[in-house]
Motif scaffolding. Structure first.
Motif, mmCIF file in Angstrom:
data_model
loop_
_atom_site.group_PDB
_atom_site.id
_atom_site.type_symbol
_atom_site.label_atom_id
_atom_site.label_comp_id
_atom_site.label_asym_id
_atom_site.label_seq_id
_atom_site.Cartn_x
_atom_site.Cartn_y
_atom_site.Cartn_z
ATOM 1 N N TYR A 1 0.870 -1.176 0.000
ATOM 2 C CA TYR A 1 0.000 0.000 0.000
ATOM 3 C C TYR A 1 0.903 1.220 0.000
ATOM 4 C CZ TYR A 1 -3.160 3.662 1.580
ATOM 5 O OH TYR A 1 -3.869 4.831 1.679
ATOM 6 N N PHE A 2 0.760 2.066 -1.004
ATOM 7 C CA PHE A 2 1.600 3.246 -1.160
ATOM 8 C C PHE A 2 0.705 4.474 -1.231
ATOM 9 C CE2 PHE A 2 3.588 6.415 -3.930
ATOM 10 C CZ PHE A 2 4.817 6.584 -3.315
ATOM 11 N N ALA A 3 0.961 5.454 -0.366
ATOM 12 C CA ALA A 3 0.143 6.666 -0.319
ATOM 13 C C ALA A 3 1.036 7.888 -0.438
ATOM 14 C CB ALA A 3 -0.648 6.721 0.987
ATOM 15 N N THR A 4 0.585 8.858 -1.227
ATOM 16 C CA THR A 4 1.371 10.063 -1.457
ATOM 17 C C THR A 4 0.448 11.244 -1.714
ATOM 18 O OG1 THR A 4 3.128 11.037 -2.821
ATOM 19 C CG2 THR A 4 1.565 9.588 -3.932
ATOM 20 N N GLY A 5 0.984 12.452 -1.541
ATOM 21 C CA GLY A 5 0.180 13.639 -1.812
ATOM 22 C C GLY A 5 -0.004 13.891 -3.291
ATOM 23 N N GLY A 6 0.983 13.519 -4.088
ATOM 24 C CA GLY A 6 0.916 13.673 -5.543
ATOM 25 C C GLY A 6 1.855 12.678 -6.182
ATOM 26 N N LEU A 7 1.386 11.980 -7.190
ATOM 27 C CA LEU A 7 2.133 10.860 -7.747
ATOM 28 C C LEU A 7 3.299 11.325 -8.610
ATOM 29 C CD1 LEU A 7 2.121 7.778 -7.765
ATOM 30 C CD2 LEU A 7 0.742 7.865 -9.849
ATOM 31 N N ASP A 8 4.509 10.936 -8.199
ATOM 32 C CA ASP A 8 5.716 11.101 -9.005
ATOM 33 C C ASP A 8 6.016 9.732 -9.594
ATOM 34 O OD1 ASP A 8 8.401 11.092 -9.878
ATOM 35 O OD2 ASP A 8 8.981 12.645 -8.457
ATOM 36 N N VAL A 9 5.720 9.565 -10.885
ATOM 37 C CA VAL A 9 5.801 8.239 -11.494
ATOM 38 C C VAL A 9 7.209 7.667 -11.409
ATOM 39 C CG1 VAL A 9 5.551 6.945 -13.649
ATOM 40 C CG2 VAL A 9 3.828 8.633 -13.018
ATOM 41 N N ASP A 10 8.227 8.470 -11.671
ATOM 42 C CA ASP A 10 9.598 7.960 -11.663
ATOM 43 C C ASP A 10 10.019 7.506 -10.267
ATOM 44 O OD1 ASP A 10 9.877 8.415 -14.370
ATOM 45 O OD2 ASP A 10 10.773 10.398 -14.111
ATOM 46 N N ALA A 11 9.756 8.342 -9.258
ATOM 47 C CA ALA A 11 10.132 7.977 -7.890
ATOM 48 C C ALA A 11 9.357 6.744 -7.423
ATOM 49 C CB ALA A 11 9.877 9.143 -6.941
ATOM 50 N N THR A 12 8.068 6.692 -7.764
ATOM 51 C CA THR A 12 7.257 5.565 -7.330
ATOM 52 C C THR A 12 7.692 4.283 -8.028
ATOM 53 O OG1 THR A 12 5.404 7.095 -7.022
ATOM 54 C CG2 THR A 12 4.892 4.750 -7.002
ATOM 55 N N ARG A 13 8.086 4.399 -9.300
ATOM 56 C CA ARG A 13 8.596 3.211 -9.988
ATOM 57 C C ARG A 13 9.854 2.697 -9.299
ATOM 58 N NH1 ARG A 13 12.137 0.900 -12.859
ATOM 59 N NH2 ARG A 13 11.593 -0.625 -14.479
ATOM 60 N N ASP A 14 10.734 3.600 -8.852
ATOM 61 C CA ASP A 14 11.932 3.182 -8.116
ATOM 62 C C ASP A 14 11.551 2.445 -6.836
ATOM 63 O OD1 ASP A 14 13.655 4.239 -9.979
ATOM 64 O OD2 ASP A 14 14.131 6.043 -8.823
ATOM 65 N N ILE A 15 10.532 2.948 -6.159
ATOM 66 C CA ILE A 15 10.086 2.310 -4.923
ATOM 67 C C ILE A 15 9.566 0.902 -5.198
ATOM 68 C CG2 ILE A 15 8.330 2.401 -3.098
ATOM 69 C CD1 ILE A 15 8.598 5.536 -3.376
ATOM 70 N N ILE A 16 8.724 0.773 -6.233
ATOM 71 C CA ILE A 16 8.164 -0.541 -6.586
ATOM 72 C C ILE A 16 9.261 -1.479 -7.071
ATOM 73 C CG2 ILE A 16 6.439 -1.776 -7.940
ATOM 74 C CD1 ILE A 16 5.266 0.156 -5.886
ATOM 75 N N ALA A 17 10.262 -0.928 -7.760
ATOM 76 C CA ALA A 17 11.393 -1.757 -8.189
ATOM 77 C C ALA A 17 12.104 -2.346 -6.978
ATOM 78 C CB ALA A 17 12.365 -0.932 -9.037
ATOM 79 N N GLY A 18 12.229 -1.544 -5.917
ATOM 80 C CA GLY A 18 12.821 -2.054 -4.679
ATOM 81 C C GLY A 18 11.964 -3.141 -4.049
ATOM 82 N N ILE A 19 10.655 -2.959 -4.086
ATOM 83 C CA ILE A 19 9.749 -3.987 -3.562
ATOM 84 C C ILE A 19 9.914 -5.288 -4.346
ATOM 85 C CG2 ILE A 19 7.322 -4.643 -3.298
ATOM 86 C CD1 ILE A 19 6.721 -1.693 -2.686
ATOM 87 N N ALA A 20 9.991 -5.178 -5.673
ATOM 88 C CA ALA A 20 10.171 -6.369 -6.507
ATOM 89 C C ALA A 20 11.501 -7.052 -6.188
ATOM 90 C CB ALA A 20 10.102 -5.995 -7.979
ATOM 91 N N GLU A 21 12.557 -6.256 -5.991
ATOM 92 C CA GLU A 21 13.857 -6.835 -5.639
ATOM 93 C C GLU A 21 13.776 -7.557 -4.288
ATOM 94 O OE1 GLU A 21 17.753 -8.020 -5.216
ATOM 95 O OE2 GLU A 21 16.598 -7.487 -7.008
ATOM 96 N N GLY A 22 13.096 -6.956 -3.325
ATOM 97 C CA GLY A 22 12.921 -7.610 -2.038
ATOM 98 C C GLY A 22 12.167 -8.924 -2.173
ATOM 99 N N CYS A 23 11.139 -8.931 -3.016
ATOM 100 C CA CYS A 23 10.366 -10.156 -3.235
ATOM 101 C C CYS A 23 11.226 -11.232 -3.887
ATOM 102 C CB CYS A 23 9.139 -9.857 -4.099
ATOM 103 S SG CYS A 23 7.825 -8.978 -3.232
ATOM 104 N N ARG A 24 12.072 -10.831 -4.828
ATOM 105 C CA ARG A 24 12.961 -11.818 -5.455
ATOM 106 C C ARG A 24 13.929 -12.393 -4.419
ATOM 107 N NH1 ARG A 24 12.649 -8.041 -9.763
ATOM 108 N NH2 ARG A 24 14.548 -6.986 -9.080
ATOM 109 N N GLN A 25 14.464 -11.548 -3.551
ATOM 110 C CA GLN A 25 15.375 -12.032 -2.508
ATOM 111 C C GLN A 25 14.670 -13.000 -1.558
ATOM 112 O OE1 GLN A 25 17.580 -9.014 -0.369
ATOM 113 N NE2 GLN A 25 17.936 -7.806 -2.219
ATOM 114 N N ALA A 26 13.384 -12.755 -1.305
ATOM 115 C CA ALA A 26 12.620 -13.586 -0.369
ATOM 116 C C ALA A 26 11.948 -14.770 -1.044
ATOM 117 C CB ALA A 26 11.561 -12.741 0.335
ATOM 118 N N GLY A 27 11.919 -14.772 -2.384
ATOM 119 C CA GLY A 27 11.279 -15.864 -3.111
ATOM 120 C C GLY A 27 9.772 -15.802 -3.117
ATOM 121 N N CYS A 28 9.202 -14.612 -2.905
ATOM 122 C CA CYS A 28 7.739 -14.496 -2.913
ATOM 123 C C CYS A 28 7.280 -13.651 -4.102
ATOM 124 C CB CYS A 28 7.222 -13.919 -1.601
ATOM 125 S SG CYS A 28 7.724 -12.233 -1.240
#
Length: 360
Positions: free
Chosen positions: A112-139
């Motif tokens: 769940y990600f909440a922000t005052g105004g969507l910055d697509v580039d910054a948010t994509r970086d955040i989601i990329a980190g989430i995906a990397e964490g999921c790959r490390q955890a195997g989920c």
């Protein structure tokens, strides 16, 4: 209903919510979610819910385990650094490390990600980190929610929460009642402050006017800000290997409350964890924080992980095998103590030579 052409016509975008930007973000992160596919989940985005097939994942008699957490005010440091590509790893780590302590394998993750105004580039970086964490955890990253909330968050600010579900075969669930006097405690090194204690870290930064962009006082090869936002280590694969080999009896994830508050969470009332502070080296980052804030050793070990992100309890007969297996899976492992019989008025965590070792 008809609109009056003489009056301003309001849109959702006028209120601060950009649906097109949100759609662009979904398109940008679909490949990231797809990269986390695993047996049981197809990791497709866009639907109202996600399915997971436990049978396809290989489970026979599973118990489901769930966890939720956030990154806390570490986000404020990342925002000040304008560096958003690692906090997603933190988010996953804080959730999946809480699953593995029960012997559970993380299966899927939602954010769940909440922000005052969507910055697509910054948010994509955040989601990329989430995906990397999921790959490390195997989920699998199977979905989430992105909420634009103008008026709730200041420009540039955001917050996020993670949710994960895992499974453990019924006969592999880790239970406190298997622990006994003489069991050995191993400590797995942390990667830094992880994601707890940042309200104190940020107070010190503010009060002592510390420059996050300057080289770290304890390591000139990295900026202080980068050292402080180093992502939380994910212990899932190494610890699961130890659990499934039958070497690990219990695990404690060292989060908020540090060593003194988290280790008792896995102990029966009749046992005390006796640690030797000389058995591991307090990392320079924690020494610097302690010196900067004149933090007492007991306070330091009740606020931060002090270099140990996961505590592992093993039977003495499995100490060597557990240490070798965890090391082979990429962990830095130290024997830090043992379980002893607890006296009636004794604390459940006793750290010998704490002041001497931490003040060196």
């Amino acid at each position: 209903m008809t609109t009056d052409s003489s009056k301003k016509s309001y849109s959702y975008k006028d209120a601060g919510v950009d649906i097109k930007a949100g759609n662009s973000l979904v398109d940008a992160i679909k490949p990231l979610a797809a990269s986390t596919r695993r047996p049981g989940a197809n990791a497709d985005l866009g639907g109202f819910g996600a399915l997971f097939d436990l049978k396809a994942a290989g489970f026979k008699d599973p118990l489901l385990v769930s966890a939720t957490d956030g990154v806390g005010t570490k986000l404020k440091v990342a925002i000040e650094m304008n560096k958003h590509d690692t906090v997603g790893i933190d988010l996953v780590a804080m959730c999946v490390n809480d699953l593995v302590v029960q012997g559970a394998e993380p299966l899927f993750f939602l954010d769940y990600f909440a922000t005052g105004g969507l910055d697509v580039d910054a948010t994509r970086d955040i989601i990329a980190g989430i995906a990397e964490g999921c790959r490390q955890a195997g989920c699998a990253l199977v979905g989430g929610e992105t909420a634009e909330m103008p008026g709730m968050y200041a420009k540039g600010d955001y917050d996020m929460a993670g949710f994960t579900v895992g499974a453990v075969e019924r006969d592999q669930l880790l239970k406190a009642d298997t622990l006994k006097e003489g069991d050995i405690l191993l400590g797995l090194s942390s990667s830094g402050v992880h994601s707890n204690g940042y309200s104190l870290v940020r107070r010190l930064i503010k009060d002592f006017k510390v420059d996050l962009q300057a080289p770290a006082p304890f390591d000139e090869n990295v900026s202080l800000g980068d050292a402080l936002i180093a992502p939380t280590r994910i212990y899932v694969k190494s610890c699961l290997a130890g659990v499934r080999a039958g070497y690990i009896k219990a695990l404690s994830h060292i989060t908020g409350g540090g060593l003194y508050e988290n280790i008792p969470r896995i102990l029966p009332d009749n046992l005390t964890a006796e640690l030797d502070a000389n058995a591991w080296k307090l990392p320079p980052l924690f020494k610097w924080l302690a010196e900067l804030g004149n933090i007492e050793p007991r306070e330091l070990a009740t606020t931060f992980n002090c270099g140990l992100g996961m505590i592992v309890a093993v039977d003495p007969s499995h100490e060597k095998q557990a240490l070798e297996l965890l090391t082979a899976n990429g962990e830095q492992v130290q024997k830090i103590g043992q379980l002893v019989s607890r006296n009636k008025d004794q604390e459940q965590v006793v750290i010998k030579d704490l002041e001497k070792a931490f003040m060196q």
